[in-house]
Scaffold this active site. Structure first.
Site, PDB file in Angstrom:
ATOM      1  N   ARG A 137       0.830  -1.209   0.000  1.00  0.00           N
ATOM      2  CA  ARG A 137       0.000   0.000   0.000  1.00  0.00           C
ATOM      3  C   ARG A 137       0.864   1.258   0.000  1.00  0.00           C
ATOM      4  NH1 ARG A 137      -5.569   1.578   0.642  1.00  0.00           N
ATOM      5  NH2 ARG A 137      -6.269  -0.572   0.567  1.00  0.00           N
TER       6      ARG A 137
ATOM      7  N   GLU B 283      -9.632   5.505   7.368  1.00  0.00           N
ATOM      8  CA  GLU B 283      -8.209   5.804   7.254  1.00  0.00           C
ATOM      9  C   GLU B 283      -7.860   7.125   6.568  1.00  0.00           C
ATOM     10  OE1 GLU B 283      -7.914   1.855   5.457  1.00  0.00           O
ATOM     11  OE2 GLU B 283      -6.042   1.615   6.548  1.00  0.00           O
TER      12      GLU B 283
END
Lengths: 494, 786
Positions: free
Chosen positions: B330, B731
């Protein structure tokens, strides 16, 4: 002397609860959660730094009411709660109606995971019951919750809830136990346990002196904000505890014309008014020292006596020329505070000896005082460097300087070479003062640790002295500081 | 029970014709219990009779062979019932979430990090267990530990193979570019500091079954870890979690170990066992956000257009793989943030060190990738003497430049609008002028300001995790029982899903009983992570509810005598034409008519695909966007920092619950700000964490939050089919805090010559800020300063 008690008494939900069997190191939190099963009060860190375990301790305020102070139950010894009303989060809602603080929390979406919430609610309960219910603003709220960590919300809704519920506090049914509280164990020494293992709380200073001589190995405890960690973190096998918090007169603060005399058991909160009046910077260091929970029970005396190199009070007190009184048995002696610190972890204190008081001279009219606390976080952090600077001026000339630092050596220590080099210099003579500040490296060889490197400590210490000289020379602190502006304090104090 | 026929619901449209709960600021379902102290966490639940307590003994060294582990004194200590080591584990001694086999529950022969669990003590009370731990005699034949990412890179020590995302020829692009810069950015890790530490209660049941009450984001993984440790089928283990006192990723994979050890204690003693880690042990023994050493090279033109970029991410993973494969993937996925880069090489290494195994943390590697490119842009703007905002706007994705380096079209790009909106709301241009004036007039204090964007990909990049199940019962009195695979850690997932289910039946949210997540009701669940909890579980729950509503619709049409398509569920009633009936009455009649009032629901995210071999595909269902403007003041004598003002514009699509979403944005921002400013993890030369408690590790307090802190929701609807046009929110807001780091950079850049790169690491502690100031000033400036 009244008869010794072999139990303690606390008030819970209006009832007197007598507790006669407890380990000297049992914490109030364990009592609440494990014995009483009041599980609303949480353990977040077990070292008094997160506030999740905050409860309110009520004692008579001397005016017929009850003064509630927030404490960290995780490091508050059960025995220390003797004679107090203990209020926990479960107690607040009455008859199914939430307390105004609780209601505001719900209305402002101020809880997410909810684990810190009981502690916040209790810290704000204490704000709700502040002695002076005048107007409050965001900064007051921030100060009231400086000892409470929330990892979810970002605090904004909590502050909104606090302003909503506490700006104009309405009667909430608490504070009516004053008559019940008055007189619990008044003047009676407490001794719970046996000769080997006990919690003792003498009521008079002669009793304290005798007990310390009888048990020179006992741990003397005032607020337990440091000793609490020996128990919960270091698992030290402490069996003998002498608590000084109930010694008559030992918590007195005498504000005299030229000095302040602070008893060894006086909490930061007790000494706040007198010490804050010395200088706005003293007030600012106090504001940032620990948290409301720590200042409610932590003592100036304890901060001196434990000999920590990073205590915030000693540098300030040394710069002001403070002296201390110690007692051992019937003998008392006095000494300048700076002489008490011999080396890292070593103080000039004999077995059985204890601190009686500290005398803080007030700065003369010709003096300028500055103090700075440097830490990674502004609130509730331990200083990487603490600087305290007292300068006697003759016009714009430095007659003499007393400069003390914390965090720069194994003990709180004066910058003697810099002090002598500064004497006689004009405030505006930047080249000579700069040369004087260069001597800091001769005065100190700080350590590198997780708070700061040695190099940073030296550079910042120099920077702080330069800042102090600049400010004393006339630059307003709005141009020199990001926090703790003196002008704001002056306005607030006026 | 036979599988219900597949039913499809329109994610944008409510079949009952009206949304009464969805899109409303419904309070958190537990809010009143939170404030009253009656919300129960693992440690608060009544302990079963005879409950014992487990404490964990850790390694005193970071690396070496266990020469002696003598537990005689431990065993003899007061209150101790039993002790256990690796040898006492009946089944698999591994809790690797990816089956890597590198994550022992208790160390066997060698230790690989300081604090690594070696043994457990089971005692009658927690204090006795903790005291006894200290009596162990442990000798380790120490070997030299690998402690930093760079040292591990030199030693070629990895937890999994390198992974790169490459498009074009970055090296050639940089070589050919009119201007070039390069540097190194150190990015610190972060401790989760969930307020409720790791905890689990294991209760042995008949026939060897085990029930575990746990504080985890991933109950199915706890179930699996316990079952494998006991060498039993998954069906014999139940893991349940009502709520966590915070998770933030720290209870995704790393809650398992403590549940497993509690279960081991329960198996050995036959008694219920509870394990709650002390805070210091929690911080020493559980992983954190990955820290990185990042090397960057950029080629750009005189206007500030980025032409080519090379990024080398060296991630310190700790001793095992844990979730590092996905986390660091990521990072490279987000190395573009919101910017188009024609030629880019984003390379990543997962380095094995003798430190605790780093793990998931809100953003899951994304924050480090985004911080890296924002730092590069700050350096480019500084070198060119341009306003960093202009450089950012110039490089955003846009028409004709809208494909990511991994080949996904940025089909929903609103970054330019979001950036423009925050610039306007914050008054950025005018304030930049004021700041220049302030900086001219002040010798000691300097201000800086910055706007940074966020574009965050929503979906698990491990494709199979993008699935969810739910279970809905309607009882004969009309009350509704809701269960799904998502867990509640404070983020408001439970209430959002309940809102959706309430609107599916046209009833008040109070009809919906939210129940604890348990592997016994919904199996094979994904972790509540990747911001996807609501997207997945609300859809699954809605599908379950819709099945029941479909049956009720047909029944209502029958008894109210009208066409099914005219049946409406609203205001706690079922309505058909001018006739209506209370929902509870309809349900009761349906029960007597023998209509099934229970259903499961299952959802999987459509459209996504990812080929890690070729590093191409559409790993994300959509992107969430946001931008923040931060203004800071720094003290150049001490490095102290004050964040003065923050303005945020953030995209949550069409919010399911604006109160909950704003809470996520504010909280995420402050958590990110802590990561980048005050939160510093320090290990010593022996690999011991020195900041293992809140006394030494400093998360933000209330006064660190800027006095002016404005959050606006960007007005838009998710173009993809996420539930009711909403977007994930857990997030992305954390990365809005990168604007604080850039603002600090800006304040320092104002003091620096253009040719002087600004070495500002993260976290920007006072010391880091002062170091950067000293580096750019040089001696000449320092001299003049005196």
């Amino acid at each position: 002397m009244k008869a010794e008690r072999d139990s303690i008494t606390i008030i819970r939900r209006g009832e007197a609860v007598e507790i006669d069997r407890f380990a000297p190191t049992e914490t109030l939190l364990d009592y609440l959660r494990l014995r009483e099963r009041s599980i609303g009060t949480k353990e977040g860190c077990a070292e008094g730094d997160c506030g999740a375990c905050t409860v309110a301790i009520g004692r008579p305020d001397g005016e017929g009411g009850v003064a509630y102070r927030p404490v960290n139950a995780c490091i508050h010894l059960l025995g220390m709660a003797d004679g107090a009303e203990v209020v926990t989060v479960e107690d607040l809602a009455r008859g199914g109606t939430l307390h105004p603080v609780q209601r505001a929390f719900v209305d402002h979406h101020a809880s997410q995971c909810g684990f810190c919430t009981p502690g916040f609610v209790m810290a704000l309960f204490a704000l709700h019951h502040r002695p002076d219910p005048g107007p409050i603003d965001r900064n007051d709220v921030n100060d009231a919750i400086a000892g409470n960590l929330c990892r979810c919300t970002g605090y904004k809704p909590i502050v909104a809830a606090a302003l909503d519920a506490c700006a104009e506090p309405q009667p909430d049914g608490f504070g009516e136990s004053a008559t019940t509280l008055t007189g619990i164990g008044e003047g009676q020494p407490v001794f719970v346990g046996n000769e080997r293992s006990f919690f003792a709380a003498p009521a008079a200073i002669d009793e304290l002196a005798a007990l310390c001589m009888l048990h020179p190995g006992a741990t003397i405890v005032a607020g337990a904000t440091d000793v609490g960690l020996w128990i919960t973190k270091q698992m030290r096998p402490i069996e003998q505890v002498i608590h000084v918090g109930r010694v008559r007169g030992l918590a007195d603060v005498e504000d005299r014309s030229d000095s302040i005399e602070i008893g060894a058991a006086a909490t930061y909160q007790d000494a706040w008014g007198a010490l804050s009046a010395i200088d706005p910077d003293f007030a600012e260091v106090l504001r940032r020292l620990g948290s409301p929970q720590v200042r409610a029970v932590g003592t100036v005396g304890g901060n001196i006596a434990n000999g920590s190199p990073i205590g915030d009070m000693p540098p300030l007190l040394i710069a002001l020329g403070s002296g201390i009184t110690l007692r051992r048995g019937a003998e008392t002696r006095t000494m300048p505070l700076e002489d008490f610190y011999i080396d890292y972890g070593r103080q000039d204190r004999l077995p059985g000896e204890f601190l009686v008081s500290v005398r803080v001279p007030k700065p003369a009219g010709t003096a300028a005082f500055r103090a700075y606390k440097i830490s990674k976080r502004f609130d509730q952090d331990i200083s990487a460097v603490l600087a305290a600077i007292a300068i006697d001026l003759e016009g714009r000339r430095i007659a003499s300087a007393r400069i003390a630092f914390g965090g720069m050596a194994g003990i709180p220590k004066r910058a003697r070479r810099v002090e002598s080099a500064l004497a006689g210099i004009l405030l505006d003579d930047s080249s000579r003062s700069s040369a004087a500040l260069d001597l800091l490296g001769d005065d100190f060889s700080p350590l590198s640790d997780h708070r700061a490197s040695a190099g940073y400590r030296l550079r910042v210490a120099r920077g702080l002295l330069m800042k102090a000289l600049t400010e004393i020379a006339g630059t307003p602190s709005a141009h020199t500081r990001v926090v703790g502006l003196r002008e704001v304090a002056d306005v607030a104090g006026a | 029970m036979s599988q219900a026929p597949e039913l499809i619901v329109d994610p944008h449209v409510n079949a009952t014709g009206e949304l009464r709960s969805v899109h409303k600021p419904v309070p958190h379902d537990s809010a009143e219990r939170h404030v009253a102290g009656t919300a129960l966490y693992v440690d608060d639940v009544f302990e079963p009779a005879g409950c014992l307590h487990v404490a964990v003994g850790g390694s005193p060294s970071a690396a070496g062979r266990i020469a002696r582990l003598d537990l005689e004194r431990v065993r003899a200590a007061p209150g101790v019932v039993a002790v256990a080591t690796a040898a006492d584990i009946p089944g698999h001694n591994d809790i690797s979430p990816i089956g890597a086999g590198d994550d022992p529950i208790l160390a066997g022969d060698e230790v690989v990090f300081h604090g690594q669990p070696l043994f457990i003590v089971i005692a009658r009370d927690r204090l006795s267990a903790r005291r006894a731990v200290g009596l162990a005699a442990i000798e380790i034949e120490e070997t030299a530990p690998l402690l930093t990412a760079e040292a591990a890179a030199d030693a070629n020590a990895m937890v999994s193979p390198d992974f790169d995302i490459v498009r074009g020829d970055a090296a050639a692009g940089i070589a050919a570019a009119p201007r070039r810069l390069s540097g190194k950015l150190m990015i610190g890790g972060q401790e989760h500091f969930y307020l409720e530490g790791q905890a689990a209660l294991a209760v042995p049941e008949e026939g060897g079954d085990m029930y575990v009450l746990t504080s985890t984001q991933h109950p199915s993984e706890v179930q699996k870890a316990v079952a494998e440790m006991l060498r039993q089928p998954l069906s014999t283990v139940t893991a349940e979690v009502r709520r966590m006192g915070g998770g933030f990723g720290g209870k995704e994979s790393q809650a398992g170990q403590w549940a497993v050890l509690a279960a081991l204690g329960a198996r050995i003693t036959g008694k219920p066992c509870k394990l709650r880690l002390d805070r210091d042990d929690d911080m020493i023994m559980t992983g954190k956000r990955h820290d990185f050493a990042t090397f960057w090279k950029v080629g750009f033109d005189d206007e500030g257009t980025l032409l080519a970029l090379e990024l080398d991410f060296l991630a310190r993973c700790g001793h095992s793989a844990d979730l590092s494969v996905g986390v660091v993937d990521r990072t490279v996925f987000h190395a573009d943030n919101a910017y188009y880069l024609k030629d880019i090489a984003a390379r990543s290494r997962r380095l094995r060190t003798n430190t605790v195994s780093n793990t998931a943390f809100r953003g899951f590697g994304g924050p480090q990738g985004i911080l890296a490119i924002e730092h590069v842009i700050d350096q480019v703007a500084h070198a060119l003497g341009q306003d960093p905002f202009d450089v950012r706007m110039r490089n955003l994705y846009g028409p004709g430049r809208d494909v990511t380096p991994y080949g996904m079209e940025v089909f929903d790009n609103i970054a330019p609008e979001v950036m423009a909106s925050v610039a306007e709301r914050s008054g950025y241009r005018a304030r930049r002028q004021e700041i220049a004036r302030f900086n001219n007039e002040n010798a000691f204090l300097k201000k800086g300001i910055a706007i940074t964007p966020v574009k965050f990909g929503i979906s698990f990049t491990t494709t199979h995790l993008n699935q969810a199940g739910a279970l809905v019962h309607v009882y004969s009195d009309g009350s509704i029982h809701l269960n799904h695979g998502g867990t509640e850690m404070g983020q408001g997932l439970y209430v959002k899903v309940a809102q959706v289910v309430a609107d599916e039946f046209g009833v008040d949210v109070a009809y919906v009983k939210i129940t604890a997540t348990t592997t016994a009701k919904v199996p094979n669940t994904s972790p509540t992570a990747a911001s996807s909890g609501t997207d997945l579980n609300a859809m699954a729950a809605r599908l379950a509810a819709a099945q029941i509503r479909t049956r009720l619709t047909a029944f209502a049409a029958e008894i109210l005598e009208g066409p099914p398509e005219d049946v409406r569920f609203r205001d706690n009633h079922v309505i058909l034409g001018n006739r209506s009936m209370p929902f509870a009455e309809l349900v009761n009649k349906a029960y007597y008519a023998r209509i099934s009032l229970s259903s499961t629901g299952f959802y999987k995210t459509p459209k996504i695909h990812w080929d890690r071999e070729t590093a191409r595909g559409r790993p994300f269902f959509y992107f969430a966007y946001g931008a923040a403007c931060s203004e800071v003041t720094i003290d150049t004598l001490t490095g102290e920092l004050r964040v003065d003002r923050v303005d945020i514009v953030h995209d949550v699509g069409k919010s399911l619950n604006p109160a909950i979403d704003i809470g996520q944005i504010e909280g995420g921002f402050v958590q990110g700000m802590g990561w980048l400013t005050t939160e510093e993890l320090v290990w010593d030369e022996r690999g011991r964490l020195r900041t293992h408690a809140p006394s030494t590790y400093k998360i933000p307090t209330s006064s660190d939050v800027p006095a002016e802190f404005h959050v606006h929701l960007f007005d838009c609807e998710n173009r993809e089919g996420a539930i009711y046009g909403s977007k994930a929110v857990g997030e992305p807001p954390l990365m809005l805090a990168i604007s604080v780091h850039s603002a600090i950079f800006d304040a320092i850049a104002g003091m620096a010559r253009p040719e002087a790169p600004i070495p500002l690491r993260a976290p920007a502690t006072p010391e880091a800020i002062l170091n950067a100031i000293d580096a750019v000033r040089g001696d000449a400036v320092q001299e003049a300063y005196r």
